[in-house]
Design a protein around this motif. Structure first.
Motif, PDB file in Angstrom:
ATOM      1  N   HIS A  12      -5.303   2.018 -13.638  1.00 34.51           N
ATOM      2  CA  HIS A  12      -5.819   0.844 -12.934  1.00 34.51           C
ATOM      3  C   HIS A  12      -5.827   1.025 -11.426  1.00 34.51           C
ATOM      4  O   HIS A  12      -5.151   1.886 -10.881  1.00 34.51           O
ATOM      5  CB  HIS A  12      -4.942  -0.355 -13.280  1.00 34.51           C
ATOM      6  N   GLY A  13      -6.510   0.128 -10.755  1.00 37.61           N
ATOM      7  CA  GLY A  13      -6.477   0.038  -9.307  1.00 37.61           C
ATOM      8  C   GLY A  13      -5.355  -0.871  -8.815  1.00 37.61           C
ATOM      9  O   GLY A  13      -4.495  -1.304  -9.591  1.00 37.61           O
ATOM     10  N   GLY A  14      -5.355  -1.169  -7.518  1.00 41.59           N
ATOM     11  CA  GLY A  14      -4.286  -1.966  -6.922  1.00 41.59           C
ATOM     12  C   GLY A  14      -4.365  -3.433  -7.324  1.00 41.59           C
ATOM     13  O   GLY A  14      -5.449  -4.023  -7.375  1.00 41.59           O
ATOM     14  N   GLY A  15      -3.200  -4.017  -7.619  1.00 39.67           N
ATOM     15  CA  GLY A  15      -3.167  -5.434  -7.955  1.00 39.67           C
ATOM     16  C   GLY A  15      -3.670  -5.750  -9.345  1.00 39.67           C
ATOM     17  O   GLY A  15      -3.838  -6.921  -9.694  1.00 39.67           O
ATOM     18  N   MET A  16      -3.903  -4.690 -10.143  1.00 42.80           N
ATOM     19  CA  MET A  16      -4.357  -4.889 -11.509  1.00 42.80           C
ATOM     20  C   MET A  16      -3.463  -4.057 -12.434  1.00 42.80           C
ATOM     21  O   MET A  16      -2.644  -3.267 -11.972  1.00 42.80           O
ATOM     22  CB  MET A  16      -5.809  -4.440 -11.648  1.00 42.80           C
ATOM     23  N   VAL A  49      15.961  -3.549  -3.395  1.00 41.31           N
ATOM     24  CA  VAL A  49      15.574  -2.331  -4.121  1.00 41.31           C
ATOM     25  C   VAL A  49      14.152  -1.927  -3.746  1.00 41.31           C
ATOM     26  O   VAL A  49      13.877  -0.761  -3.467  1.00 41.31           O
ATOM     27  CB  VAL A  49      15.730  -2.539  -5.633  1.00 41.31           C
ATOM     28  N   TRP A  50      13.233  -2.885  -3.777  1.00 37.46           N
ATOM     29  CA  TRP A  50      11.906  -2.663  -3.196  1.00 37.46           C
ATOM     30  C   TRP A  50      11.887  -3.539  -1.946  1.00 37.46           C
ATOM     31  O   TRP A  50      11.899  -4.774  -2.045  1.00 37.46           O
ATOM     32  CB  TRP A  50      10.805  -3.067  -4.160  1.00 37.46           C
ATOM     33  N   VAL A  72      -2.192  -9.078 -10.855  1.00 43.16           N
ATOM     34  CA  VAL A  72      -0.727  -9.024 -10.935  1.00 43.16           C
ATOM     35  C   VAL A  72      -0.183  -8.620  -9.567  1.00 43.16           C
ATOM     36  O   VAL A  72      -0.858  -7.928  -8.811  1.00 43.16           O
ATOM     37  CB  VAL A  72      -0.239  -8.040 -12.017  1.00 43.16           C
ATOM     38  N   PRO A  73       1.053  -9.051  -9.224  1.00 40.56           N
ATOM     39  CA  PRO A  73       1.615  -8.705  -7.928  1.00 40.56           C
ATOM     40  C   PRO A  73       1.832  -7.192  -7.775  1.00 40.56           C
ATOM     41  O   PRO A  73       1.951  -6.462  -8.753  1.00 40.56           O
ATOM     42  CB  PRO A  73       2.948  -9.466  -7.912  1.00 40.56           C
ATOM     43  N   ARG A  74       1.876  -6.764  -6.521  1.00 39.33           N
ATOM     44  CA  ARG A  74       2.095  -5.346  -6.195  1.00 39.33           C
ATOM     45  C   ARG A  74       2.984  -5.231  -4.969  1.00 39.33           C
ATOM     46  O   ARG A  74       3.088  -6.177  -4.179  1.00 39.33           O
ATOM     47  CB  ARG A  74       0.762  -4.669  -5.910  1.00 39.33           C
ATOM     48  N   TRP A  75       3.589  -4.060  -4.801  1.00 35.44           N
ATOM     49  CA  TRP A  75       4.397  -3.759  -3.619  1.00 35.44           C
ATOM     50  C   TRP A  75       3.738  -2.607  -2.878  1.00 35.44           C
ATOM     51  O   TRP A  75       3.480  -1.553  -3.477  1.00 35.44           O
ATOM     52  CB  TRP A  75       5.815  -3.358  -4.007  1.00 35.44           C
ATOM     53  N   LEU A  76       3.519  -2.784  -1.570  1.00 35.86           N
ATOM     54  CA  LEU A  76       2.850  -1.737  -0.797  1.00 35.86           C
ATOM     55  C   LEU A  76       3.755  -0.524  -0.592  1.00 35.86           C
ATOM     56  O   LEU A  76       3.276   0.557  -0.263  1.00 35.86           O
ATOM     57  CB  LEU A  76       2.414  -2.309   0.555  1.00 35.86           C
ATOM     58  N   SER A  77       5.048  -0.689  -0.803  1.00 32.08           N
ATOM     59  CA  SER A  77       5.998   0.405  -0.563  1.00 32.08           C
ATOM     60  C   SER A  77       6.138   1.350  -1.750  1.00 32.08           C
ATOM     61  O   SER A  77       6.893   2.317  -1.677  1.00 32.08           O
ATOM     62  CB  SER A  77       7.376  -0.185  -0.235  1.00 32.08           C
ATOM     63  N   ASN A  78       5.433   1.097  -2.830  1.00 33.87           N
ATOM     64  CA  ASN A  78       5.687   1.851  -4.069  1.00 33.87           C
ATOM     65  C   ASN A  78       4.716   2.995  -4.339  1.00 33.87           C
ATOM     66  O   ASN A  78       4.710   3.527  -5.449  1.00 33.87           O
ATOM     67  CB  ASN A  78       5.670   0.887  -5.273  1.00 33.87           C
ATOM     68  N   ASN A  79       3.912   3.408  -3.360  1.00 36.38           N
ATOM     69  CA  ASN A  79       2.923   4.448  -3.647  1.00 36.38           C
ATOM     70  C   ASN A  79       3.552   5.783  -4.064  1.00 36.38           C
ATOM     71  O   ASN A  79       3.084   6.435  -4.998  1.00 36.38           O
ATOM     72  CB  ASN A  79       1.990   4.656  -2.451  1.00 36.38           C
ATOM     73  N   ASP A  80       4.605   6.194  -3.364  1.00 36.36           N
ATOM     74  CA  ASP A  80       5.254   7.467  -3.732  1.00 36.36           C
ATOM     75  C   ASP A  80       5.850   7.371  -5.133  1.00 36.36           C
ATOM     76  O   ASP A  80       5.717   8.287  -5.945  1.00 36.36           O
ATOM     77  CB  ASP A  80       6.369   7.815  -2.735  1.00 36.36           C
TER      78      ASP A  80
END
Lengths: 315, 315
Positions: A72-76, A121-122, A170-178
């Protein structure tokens, strides 16, 4: 095979990746799960976070030896491949019907992967996509035309079902790419050597994972990727062929003008590395009116067929 | 049919229920979705919250005219029906193989239903289940035996895979029980008249929804329910038959002693209302060693077969 059936021989799911975490020092409190049961809830203990959820559909009549993993893409989450806002089947069913073993991934923090509600944690707060942002960023129409729900002329996205579409956010966290790239590698290990299809933000996660696991990603389909490999990662890609697919209205916003330029630069870097890299801007092929969510547009079945043929000619 | 296939003719998904919400007054900020794209993120706008996600699997050879809808317990989502911690197929596949059209629900806040990250919309903080709590509350073993991972004697839950099991946990909000019943009703409207199978906390949500929509719930299977109808709701139940299923070790904790007593009282209230209500305490039937997660225990296929036969004899 009846054209209304998808012919799934087996389906199921598993979790992959992530890590265990210990929470301590939080106060115990009395809660009620239901009206029946007061309960001493202890928020401390052992938990598992940052895993991916992977659901698979194995066709009765496979035509491709390699599984097709969809990110999926971001936020999905994985549901974006399962149905369209106007209630038609999605690309998951379309690719199973073409004979691909299909693996749908909910990566870290999204959908059935769960998420970490532990303070610190995040570090950042999650964000979620509004209807207005989807309207503009996904190129359904001009930002100023959101209130009137007036899509771009010729728009193939079922914009009259925008209210249904936003239920998939759905919610997302910008810090979780790695972390997302790490966990995708763990999911790929469980799936095995495969073809990897990505959408938007999933492109960056997938290209980075593919560069780290060239043994596992044999080919890629990037639907309008919004991120790419980091410098130096390209030569490590194991994929023998990559297909880039873009819809219409790419000139409509500075963001998409920039992302298209970056995509072309990245495609060129693949070509220089000796990787077959095909670039489909659908309007240049005579297919007009596709949005960023082209797997939900009114010609989604035709596009799935074209992409499937591209893959079956190579794998 | 090959015994290793599930024979799915069609699969897909949809969202149901919930409501739109407008967020305003939050500051716009510059973010990066990926390394490629700095972006002005506006957290205000129109969102949809409190929906359910429903995924369906229609068997190639249906034997029951009514769909079977499965509702997870607390802190879990639909994946609990899809696989066991030791990697076997779950009850979703087992019931499809028996010829039931199966609808798996992720209700409000769980899994692919998404959740509301807006301050004040859901007033309390979410909670999530630790490995320690699962160990004790789900009756894998005595609380004091968690560190040693020493399960109850004869335990059928694959306790050596506890680390895999805890990956299925998702956060929950204790304040959402009323909303969960509302949204389940909306999901049932989309599914149509059906049989409803619930686990644990899902029992309270399902019994309350069934009392409000007697036209839609024709029969129920409650696996170790932790909540029930409210006073006065029982006579409204449309279900002609309810099956209660309980595992072993019910005397192990005060919580389960109490929940079993409440279950018996509720079963009696159904009988008084003229509803067929069968009570299976598996040890009394010679089946020992089942946990609260009996759909994941080593005899899960056998139990699915028994429950399926009970349903097929009646519907």
């Amino acid at each position: 095979m009846n054209p209304k059936t998808h012919g799934v021989a087996r389906f199921g799911s598993f979790y992959a990746g992530g890590r265990q975490i210990r929470i301590s020092g939080q106060p115990v409190r009395t809660i009620s799960f239901t009206q029946t049961a007061p309960y001493e809830y202890d928020p401390n203990g052992l938990f598992h976070i940052e895993q991916a959820y992977v659901q698979y559909f194995i066709p009765a009549e496979p035509r491709c030896a390699l599984p097709l993993a969809m990110l999926h893409g971001g936020g999905m989450c994985g549901t974006m491949w399962e149905h369209t806002p106007d209630g038609r089947d999605g690309w998951a069913q379309a690719f199973v019907a073409q004979g691909f073993p299909v693996y749908i991934i909910d990566n870290v923090e999204r959908g059935r992967a769960g998420w970490a509600p532990f303070p610190g944690v995040w570090p950042d707060a999650p964000i979620v996509r509004s209807a207005e942002e989807a309207w503009s960023l996904f190129r359904f129409g001009a930002a100023g035309d959101f209130q009137a729900r007036r899509p771009f002329e010729g728009q193939r996205f079922p914009a009259e079902h925008l209210d249904t579409f936003i239920q998939t956010a759905v919610p997302r966290w910008l810090s979780n790419n790695d972390t997302a790239a790490d966990t995708l590698c763990a999911a790929l290990e469980r799936i095995g050597p495969c073809l990897l299809m990505t959408h938007s933000h999933g492109g960056e996660v997938a290209f980075r994972a593919a560069a780290r696991r060239p043994d596992l990603v044999r080919g890629m389909v990037a639907i309008e990727p919004s991120g790419f490999c980091r410098p130096g990662e390209v030569p490590a890609l194991g994929a023998s062929a990559c297909l880039f697919v873009y819809g219409d209205y790419l000139d409509a916003t500075p963001t998409w003008q920039m992302l298209t330029r970056r995509g072309i630069e990245f495609r060129d870097s693949l070509l220089r590395a000796g990787i077959e890299a095909d670039w489909w801007e659908l309007p240049r092929m005579g297919i007009r009116g596709n949005s960023h969510m082209l797997m939900m547009d009114d010609n989604s079945d035709e596009l799935a067929q074209r992409v499937g043929e591209w893959l079956l000619q190579r794998y």
